[in-house]
Design an enzyme around this catalytic site. Sequence first.
Site, short mmCIF file in Angstrom:
data_model
loop_
_atom_site.label_atom_id
_atom_site.label_comp_id
_atom_site.label_asym_id
_atom_site.label_seq_id
_atom_site.Cartn_x
_atom_site.Cartn_y
_atom_site.Cartn_z
N ALA A 132 186.78 80.10 49.76
CA ALA A 132 185.75 79.32 48.96
C ALA A 132 184.75 80.10 48.86
O ALA A 132 183.44 80.08 48.52
CB ALA A 132 186.19 78.92 47.30
N ALA A 133 184.02 79.22 50.43
CA ALA A 133 182.63 79.28 50.93
C ALA A 133 182.17 80.27 50.93
O ALA A 133 182.15 80.82 51.49
CB ALA A 133 183.56 77.58 52.66
N PRO A 134 180.69 80.12 51.17
CA PRO A 134 180.19 79.30 50.54
C PRO A 134 180.64 78.77 49.79
O PRO A 134 179.44 77.26 48.73
CB PRO A 134 178.47 78.98 51.07
CG PRO A 134 178.39 80.94 50.70
CD PRO A 134 179.73 80.98 51.11
N GLY A 135 180.92 79.31 48.61
CA GLY A 135 181.05 78.70 47.25
C GLY A 135 180.02 79.93 45.80
O GLY A 135 180.35 78.91 44.94
N GLY A 136 179.69 80.06 46.00
CA GLY A 136 178.62 81.15 45.00
C GLY A 136 179.96 82.06 44.29
O GLY A 136 179.48 82.21 42.95
N LYS A 137 180.69 82.87 44.35
CA LYS A 137 181.96 82.93 44.02
C LYS A 137 182.69 82.48 42.97
O LYS A 137 182.62 82.06 41.43
CB LYS A 137 182.76 84.59 44.73
CG LYS A 137 181.60 85.01 44.89
CD LYS A 137 183.47 86.41 45.83
CE LYS A 137 182.55 87.46 45.79
NZ LYS A 137 181.74 87.80 47.20
N CYS A 160 182.90 91.89 51.29
CA CYS A 160 181.42 92.64 52.17
C CYS A 160 181.59 93.39 52.99
O CYS A 160 179.80 93.84 53.57
CB CYS A 160 180.74 91.59 52.19
SG CYS A 160 180.61 90.38 53.31
#
Length: 409
Positions: free
Chosen positions: A229-234, A345
Amino acid sequence: MRAGATLNDARDRHLDALAERDRRLAYELSAGVLRRQTELDDTLHLARVDPRLHDVLRLGAYQLRALDRVPAHAAVSTSVELARETAGEPGARYVNQALRRLAGDKRWEMREGAPSHPDWLVQRWQGSFGAAETQSLLAWNDARRPLVIQPTRWSLRQLAEQLQAAGLTTSPAPYDAGLAVAHPSSRIPHPSRLPGFVEGGFLVQDPAHALVCRFAAIPAGVRVYDACAAPGGKAVTLERLGARVVAGDARHDRLARLADTTRRAGVAIRVLCADLLAAPFAEGAWHAVLLDAPCTATGTMARHPDARWRVTESAIARAARRQRALLDAAARLVRAQGVLVYATCSLEPEENSNVVDEFLKDHPQFARAPVPGAAAAELLTPAGDFQSLPQRHGMDGAYAARLVRKGGA
């Protein structure tokens, strides 16, 4: 960075104490040198120069030709002092002579379209996209991209009003996925210095990654595990779209940023340190799992100019092997009729569709299941996967496949 840190990590670690003007100049110098490294190295004949002086000469030469606001004498004298600290008086004399000679050569200018990426990577992309599209991709990577933010505690309207009051301009991001922010005459401040940052009004996220979350189409109220998950945007975006998210990551050094992102955004996300390969949950424990797999990030080179010099052909192969292992592990956590979303990405098929195709051959209990209307038609591959390409869609390169475990399997 030469010790392995990314440009953004190095910036946040070492430049935060500088005044805003100095911080922006330092970042512009670093990013500019990385984008123009091949041209600079050829001009400076660095193959014959003491390696300790390479970065000093690159920085000095870039200032001489790309930054009008830095006087030539200042660029030379600063570089000479750095060389003296790095390689003593002989190094200082060499840098002084090389840069003064360059400063006096009015014929040399930074050339548009000059080589700016490793040759092997350009050839790879030409094979995938053709010569014309590859040239557009290289130009995209070499240009400064606007900052794009996504609303969290504030609405888009409130964000636009506050940013415009601060002298910035705003416009809708591609596919209405966020707000593009620019300054009419100079670089914008660091996001932490923008209105709304402290209040948790927004998070920085490229449209491509917000669109991946829309493509995932996790039903409202469903429990989803964001496995890397890091950095957490999604994780924040999925929560705002109605999912109930638990965010995990195996990288201890990134957990603090993950926790800070979710705290600032004001979302009810549980954060935990968990290694997906170590089976952190029972089989079939989750209605949905998002695997935003670690990758070579070749789709984000406009925002991360250092990435082009870190990636190698062998790194792509290593990434694909690890991604496949992570996807196998994520699949075990998904219950019958549950959703498994695989995302990267990267622009490289070995990390994207190839991983998914091989996974589906070995896991017949899963099948592709894109939701109609969850993404624009031009963002879908023939197989129904999401794929954004910088040169076509004006955003980061990103890939996602939405899979469903068949009932009763």
